[in-house]
Scaffold this active site. Structure first.
Site, PDB file in Angstrom:
ATOM      1  N   GLU A 126     -17.628 -93.828  -9.523  1.00 17.42           N
ATOM      2  CA  GLU A 126     -17.871 -94.554 -10.767  1.00 17.42           C
ATOM      3  C   GLU A 126     -19.365 -94.803 -10.836  1.00 17.42           C
ATOM      4  O   GLU A 126     -19.991 -95.073  -9.826  1.00 17.42           O
ATOM      5  CB  GLU A 126     -17.174 -95.910 -10.731  1.00 17.42           C
TER       6      GLU A 126
ATOM      7  N   GLN B  25     -13.672 -81.156 -16.743  1.00 16.27           N
ATOM      8  CA  GLN B  25     -12.715 -81.747 -15.806  1.00 16.27           C
ATOM      9  C   GLN B  25     -11.307 -81.393 -16.259  1.00 16.27           C
ATOM     10  O   GLN B  25     -10.969 -81.586 -17.432  1.00 16.27           O
ATOM     11  CB  GLN B  25     -12.885 -83.264 -15.780  1.00 16.27           C
ATOM     12  N   GLY B  26     -10.499 -80.872 -15.338  1.00 16.53           N
ATOM     13  CA  GLY B  26      -9.117 -80.516 -15.675  1.00 16.53           C
ATOM     14  C   GLY B  26      -8.122 -81.304 -14.845  1.00 16.53           C
ATOM     15  O   GLY B  26      -7.578 -80.793 -13.867  1.00 16.53           O
TER      16      GLY B  26
ATOM     17  N   SER C 275      -5.859 -84.171 -16.539  1.00 16.75           N
ATOM     18  CA  SER C 275      -4.694 -84.536 -17.351  1.00 16.75           C
ATOM     19  C   SER C 275      -3.916 -83.309 -17.797  1.00 16.75           C
ATOM     20  O   SER C 275      -4.485 -82.237 -18.025  1.00 16.75           O
ATOM     21  CB  SER C 275      -5.146 -85.303 -18.596  1.00 16.75           C
TER      22      SER C 275
END
Lengths: 400, 404
Positions: free
Chosen positions: B260, B142-143, B145
């Site tokens: 979630e 996952q990119g 931040s």
């Protein structure tokens, strides 16, 4: 898997809330609080509670009740806590539970019908002066004929109760071997493990039905910090009483667990109301040109309190279900629920005072009803120390 | 007396799972028993294996599990899933913890990207992404931040400029789990020049083996390097590798983050209960389980773990009833992260003067618990820090006025 209130239970909660808003709001509570010498037992309220069927929740259908469980009772207890409602509802429900579970069929018939209809006020006297909740805190002795001697303290609504369930130690019958441990543990669990024998011989504890007006019964009101109830001391001198025949140490433990769940439910309601009222106030109250509720210092603390109160609500729901169903983890669940509700209500009511600022410290404002009711109930049916030590016995001492 | 039971047939508190879910549990449990080497279940085993070897073992094991049919539990069958219920998913996750199975190496893809692709992906993307992910042929990172966009994701600056039918991407991502081992990365990129905040963003799927992608590991306070930085320099990304529409990245990201794991709390409870019991054993081994203050502390931690379990069951109920979870995922995050972190604070306290030692006595090796203790410092930061979660609860649940 279903872990939530049902639509029916939500509707019940809404009914109680609407009733209180309409018929017994905080002005009515204040009248009871300020009338310190009054009996703290508004007749109209009691009559309405009886009419609504809120006393018959835990009374079996054969005695005219609804035959529901603690799961439904806790819905009402929460709303009564949220409304800081005075009166002997919880003590009456609890005394009824004792009669239902360990009383004779005749006792059940005599007590439960009138109790469910609101025609009978009942309470429980389980603790002596300075004593803790549990066997070691009892200061009443029973003799073989069922006469009671000794004292009980902090008894809610004893002065208006028709019937009082009294916990008493008992002489060990000469014909039965004593199995009581020679020394009591330094810290007694609020709930002794269930399933340990029955009858007088095993634990030397019994539950007795006492009538208020009987011989040898003296009831003196005790000054209390919490104006939403009334407390009294009980002095018994050879007072004739009737034993609940199935009662023993396990029955006392069961009664304490039920009391703890009802108190925890009340506390969860107190905590939720304290939080909701504080949010409302801090949304309106402007300082430094903005609502104080927009300051992160308040907002984040209130968010943490929301989490804590939500967990307390869950824990109460679980414990009530576990007791209703006789689950093996019921003992643990009650200790979790009471200690979590204690923490949530203690924190939420202290925050309520703090985040109302100066007005929150006045007699004129309603904050102290919540704060003081929480103070009393946090210590009722086992304080956090007692429940946490019991939890340690269940979870630390049992790890293989 | 067993208490009163309702006869009205309405939903009522009921802690049991349906028979088909219990059948699934039995089937999975049998498979796990037969397919997890005994050595792996020894406490501390994974701390003794090198990071590279551990990753490969986990990747291959998880692939075998998927091929045996125990993956994508609540995904539709058309995507290679099992077509199960949220409860079965919860049982799956919990049984893995119970059996001390290796943790997933592809969880960001499995939990977040896959359901997003199912919802908004093109037919080509669905075929290209989901199957290979399920079999661990492609490990996803996952990119989101960046160095200047942590809690404030909308401040991100990585930019993509359309050149023909390709984006040319430049920028830097950080805190990327398994950055050094990933094959592809789903990335938030600013694709409209001059745009700001939530506008002009796109979610691009980037090949981490492409020219211009450079990864540097970040060593964490625990000493291991599961995270990394990802540097993107003139990386060419086909426009077809945009998920959810060009310029629609914010909405796509919010959809992605909404997946979630509603049922995750159940398995977290199982895992933290294992940790609790191990910590109790340590206290006992050091002769400190009788300390009355410590007992109060341990019991207090246990209260929070039990409350996490109740919250997890409640969330599972809401998911199964099809109710909107709203901001309650913030409540769940605060509860699990703080309960978990707090438990390990008590672990540190009970060690007393031995807190600085990994082996306080000859037969007590605390390496694994120590690693976990450090790890708990991160859980209140990632996935929305506790401060961000409190703001969400304050504003969206309690309705407090927004801060300035």
């Amino acid at each position: 898997m279903y872990f939530a209130l049902t639509d029916e239970q939500r509707a019940l909660a809404e009914t109680v809330r609407a009733f209180l808003a309409d018929r017994f709001d905080l002005r009515a509570v204040r009248a009871v609080v300020d009338d310190e010498r009054g009996d703290g037992h508004p007749a109209d309220l009691w009559r309405a509670i009886g009419e609504q069927g809120w006393l018959s929740v835990c009374v079996p259908p054969e005695h005219g009740g609804l035959g529901l469980g603690l799961l439904d009772a806790q819905v009402i207890a929460r709303e009564f806590g949220a409304g800081v409602v005075p009166g002997p509802w919880a003590t009456t429900v609890l005394a009824g539970a004792a009669v239902r579970r360990v009383g004779s069929p005749e006792q059940a018939a005599a007590v439960l019908g009138p109790l469910g209809a609101g025609e009978l006020v009942a309470t429980v006297a389980l603790r002596g002066p300075g004593g803790r909740f549990g066997r070691s805190g009892i200061a009443v002795r029973a003799d073989a004929a069922g006469r009671l001697d000794g004292a009980a303290s902090g008894v809610e609504y004893a002065h208006v109760a028709d019937v009082i369930v009294v916990a008493a130690t008992e002489p060990v019958a000469a014909t039965e071997p004593a199995t009581e441990p020679a020394t009591e543990p330094a810290t007694e669990p609020v709930a002794v493990p269930t399933g340990g024998g029955s009858g007088r011989g095993d634990g030397g504890v019994g539950l007795y039905l006492l009538e208020r007006g009987g011989d040898g019964v003296r009831i003196e009101r005790q000054a209390s910090i919490d104006g939403t109830t009334r407390l009294a001391a009980l002095t018994l001198t050879g007072a004739p009483a009737v034993r609940l025949p199935g009662s023993d140490a396990a029955a006392l433990a069961d009664l304490l667990r039920r009391g703890a769940v009802l108190a925890a439910a009340d506390l969860a309601g107190v905590a939720r109301a304290a939080l909701t009222r504080t949010v409302a106030y801090d949304t309106e109250r402007v300082q430094f040109g903005r609502p104080v509720g927009s300051f992160q210092a308040l907002a984040h603390h209130l968010a943490d309190l929301h989490v804590a109160v939500t967990m307390a609500e869950h824990a109460v729901l679980y414990a009530a279900h576990a007791l209703d169903e006789g689950r093996p983890d019921a003992d643990l669940a009650v200790a979790v629920a009471k200690s979590k509700a204690n923490q949530a209500a203690g924190d939420a009511t202290a925050a309520m005072v703090q985040y109302h600022g100066g007005i929150g410290y006045t007699w004129e404002h309603d904050t102290h009803f919540f704060y003081k009711r929480a103070k009393r109930l946090v210590a009722a049916f086992g304080d956090s120390r007692q429940h946490l030590e019991h939890l340690a016995r269940l979870t630390v001492d049992t790890v293989g | 007396m067993a208490g009163t039971r309702r006869q009205d047939g309405l939903d009522h508190v009921d802690l049991s799972y349906p028979p088909e879910a219990e059948e699934f549990r039995a089937e999975l449990r049998a498979w796990l028993t037969a397919n997890i080497p005994a050595a792996w279940t020894e406490p501390g085993f994974w701390a003794t294996v090198g990071e590279d070897e551990a990753f490969d073992l986990r990747r291959d094991w998880e692939r075998r599990k998927a091929l045996a049919g125990f993956a994508g539990i609540d995904w539709p069958v058309e995507y290679g899933g099992r077509g199960g219920t949220p409860a079965m998913r919860a049982i799956h996750d919990s049984e893995l913890v119970r059996a001390r199975a290796p943790r997933s190496v592809n969880s960001l893809g499995l939990v977040f990207l896959a359901p997003t692709v199912m919802a908004v992906g093109t037919p080509e993307q669905k075929a290209d992404i989901i199957g290979p992910m399920l079999r661990n042929e492609v490990i996803w990172c996952q990119g989101f931040s960046e160095p200047d966009a942590g809690s404030d994701l909308a401040a991100l600056r990585t930019r993509g400029v359309l050149d023909g039918d390709e984006f040319v991407v430049n920028g830097q991502k950080v805190w990327t789990t398994f950055a050094g081992r990933g094959d592809r990365i789903f990335t938030m990129v600013r694709t409209e020049p001059g745009s700001s905040r939530h506008r002009g963003l796109s979610l691009l799927l980037i090949d981490m083996h492409a020219p211009g992608v450079e990864v540097r590991p970040i060593r964490q306070m625990s000493g291991v390097s599961e995270f990394g930085e990802v540097f993107l320099t003139d990386v060419r990304v086909p426009a077809s590798q945009c998920l959810g529409g060009i310029g629609n990245g914010w909405a796509t990201a919010m959809l992605l983050l909404s997946f979630e794991r509603g049922a995750a709390g159940i398995s977290q409870y199982t895992a933290y209960r294992q940790a609790y019991d191990e910590i109790v054993r340590v206290a006992r081994a050091l002769g400190r389980a009788g300390d009355p203050v410590l007992r109060q502390e341990l019991a207090r931690r246990r209260v929070e773990l039990e409350c996490l379990h109740y919250q997890a069951m409640h969330v599972l109920t809401e998911v199964e009833q099809g109710r909107d979870l709203g901001a309650s995922s913030s409540v769940t995050k605060l509860q699990w992260s703080q309960a978990y972190q707090g438990l390990f604070e008590t672990f540190d306290e009970l060690l007393g003067a031995d807190v600085a030692l990994l082996r306080p006595t000859a037969d007590l090796d605390l390496t694994a618990l120590r690693q976990e203790s450090f790890w708990t410092r991160s859980v209140t930061i990632w996935g929305g820090s506790s401060q961000v979660q409190r703001t969400i609860v304050a504003e969206r649940v309690l309705g407090l006025p927004r801060g300035s």
